[in-house]
Design a protein around this motif. Structure first.
Motif, PDB file in Angstrom:
ATOM      1  N   LEU A  60     -30.927  12.129  58.202  1.00 11.31           N
ATOM      2  CA  LEU A  60     -29.509  11.950  58.549  1.00 11.31           C
ATOM      3  C   LEU A  60     -28.643  11.794  57.303  1.00 11.31           C
ATOM      4  N   LEU A  61     -29.133  11.046  56.326  1.00 13.45           N
ATOM      5  CA  LEU A  61     -28.384  10.903  55.075  1.00 13.45           C
ATOM      6  C   LEU A  61     -28.272  12.233  54.336  1.00 13.45           C
ATOM      7  N   ALA A  62     -29.300  13.046  54.388  1.00  9.99           N
ATOM      8  CA  ALA A  62     -29.241  14.366  53.743  1.00  9.99           C
ATOM      9  C   ALA A  62     -28.182  15.240  54.410  1.00  9.99           C
ATOM     10  N   LEU A  63     -28.124  15.181  55.739  1.00  8.92           N
ATOM     11  CA  LEU A  63     -27.106  15.969  56.447  1.00  8.92           C
ATOM     12  C   LEU A  63     -25.695  15.464  56.149  1.00  8.92           C
ATOM     13  N   VAL A  64     -25.534  14.159  56.136  1.00 10.92           N
ATOM     14  CA  VAL A  64     -24.207  13.592  55.829  1.00 10.92           C
ATOM     15  C   VAL A  64     -23.821  13.894  54.389  1.00 10.92           C
ATOM     16  N   SER A  65     -24.760  13.793  53.467  1.00 12.68           N
ATOM     17  CA  SER A  65     -24.443  14.089  52.069  1.00 12.68           C
ATOM     18  C   SER A  65     -24.155  15.578  51.871  1.00 12.68           C
ATOM     19  N   TRP A  66     -24.808  16.417  52.652  1.00 10.84           N
ATOM     20  CA  TRP A  66     -24.519  17.852  52.582  1.00 10.84           C
ATOM     21  C   TRP A  66     -23.084  18.108  53.035  1.00 10.84           C
ATOM     22  N   TRP A  67     -22.672  17.445  54.099  1.00  8.41           N
ATOM     23  CA  TRP A  67     -21.313  17.611  54.617  1.00  8.41           C
ATOM     24  C   TRP A  67     -20.295  17.015  53.656  1.00  8.41           C
ATOM     25  N   LEU A  68     -20.568  15.801  53.156  1.00 14.69           N
ATOM     26  CA  LEU A  68     -19.630  15.154  52.233  1.00 14.69           C
ATOM     27  C   LEU A  68     -19.639  15.781  50.855  1.00 14.69           C
ATOM     28  N   GLY A  69     -20.766  16.382  50.460  1.00 18.01           N
ATOM     29  CA  GLY A  69     -20.901  16.960  49.123  1.00 18.01           C
ATOM     30  C   GLY A  69     -20.407  18.385  49.011  1.00 18.01           C
ATOM     31  N   TRP A  77     -31.066  18.046  48.579  1.00 21.73           N
ATOM     32  CA  TRP A  77     -32.383  17.812  47.989  1.00 21.73           C
ATOM     33  C   TRP A  77     -32.450  16.462  47.286  1.00 21.73           C
ATOM     34  N   SER A  78     -31.349  16.049  46.687  1.00 13.10           N
ATOM     35  CA  SER A  78     -31.324  14.741  46.027  1.00 13.10           C
ATOM     36  C   SER A  78     -31.490  13.615  47.046  1.00 13.10           C
ATOM     37  N   ALA A  79     -30.789  13.719  48.169  1.00 14.97           N
ATOM     38  CA  ALA A  79     -30.909  12.689  49.211  1.00 14.97           C
ATOM     39  C   ALA A  79     -32.303  12.698  49.825  1.00 14.97           C
TER      40      ALA A  79
END
Length: 173
Positions: A60-69, A77-79
């Motif tokens: 979930l954090l990877a998806l949110v960071s993808w959207w926010l990033g 990949w970092s998340a």
């Protein structure tokens, strides 16, 4: 030694003996029923459930960071790698502790716990050091947020598991 010093030391010993007798209840062995009742009240902690919650949070954090990033893959990949730095060592520890359940000797069980804890710490340190080489263009904010959130989820998962067990137990009465 003079007699007043001996009298004073006897008085002090009497005070400590009286306080120890009053403050400590007598020790008696537990019955089988008391031990069973204690085990029923204590929630069983599943390490695999905690790891599952951490994996879910990492995704979930990877998806949110993808959207926010800005839809950049290096942030995802970092998340994911930040979450993996918690989940992979935790999975090794859970595997090792699952094998140690059958240890009859308490010394062997303690040694096994310490061994797998050291393996977990070692793998986590190696993964953290290798982060720069493994993830191209590492996004430190995404990596650190995922790492910290997954670490903190240990406590949340354990707390929630205890609350669910207590609620279920009180509903069944």
């Amino acid at each position: 030694m003079n007699s007043s010093a001996l009298d004073d030391s006897r008085k002090i010993e009497e005070v400590f003996e009286d306080s120890n007798e009053d403050s400590e209840p007598p020790i008696r062995p537990w019955t089988r029923d008391e031990v069973a009742a204690l085990k029923a009240r204590q929630p069983v902690v599943s390490l695999w459930r905690v790891l599952g919650i951490q994996v879910l949070a990492g995704v979930l954090l990877a998806l949110v960071s993808w959207w926010l990033g800005g839809y950049r893959s290096n942030v995802v990949w970092s998340a994911l790698y930040g979450a993996a730095c918690v989940v992979v060592p935790g999975a090794l520890f859970a595997y090792g502790m699952g094998r140690q359940v059958s240890a009859i000797n308490p010394g062997v069980a303690v040694f096994g716990f310490m061994l797998w804890e050291f393996v977990k710490i070692g793998v986590a340190v190696i993964m953290l050091v290798a982060a720069i080489k493994v993830v191209p263009q590492l996004s430190w904010p995404a990596f650190l947020v995922a790492l910290v959130v997954c670490i903190k989820l240990n406590w949340l998962a354990l707390f929630m598991q205890g609350r669910v067990k207590k609620n279920v137990a009180s509903d069944n009465r």
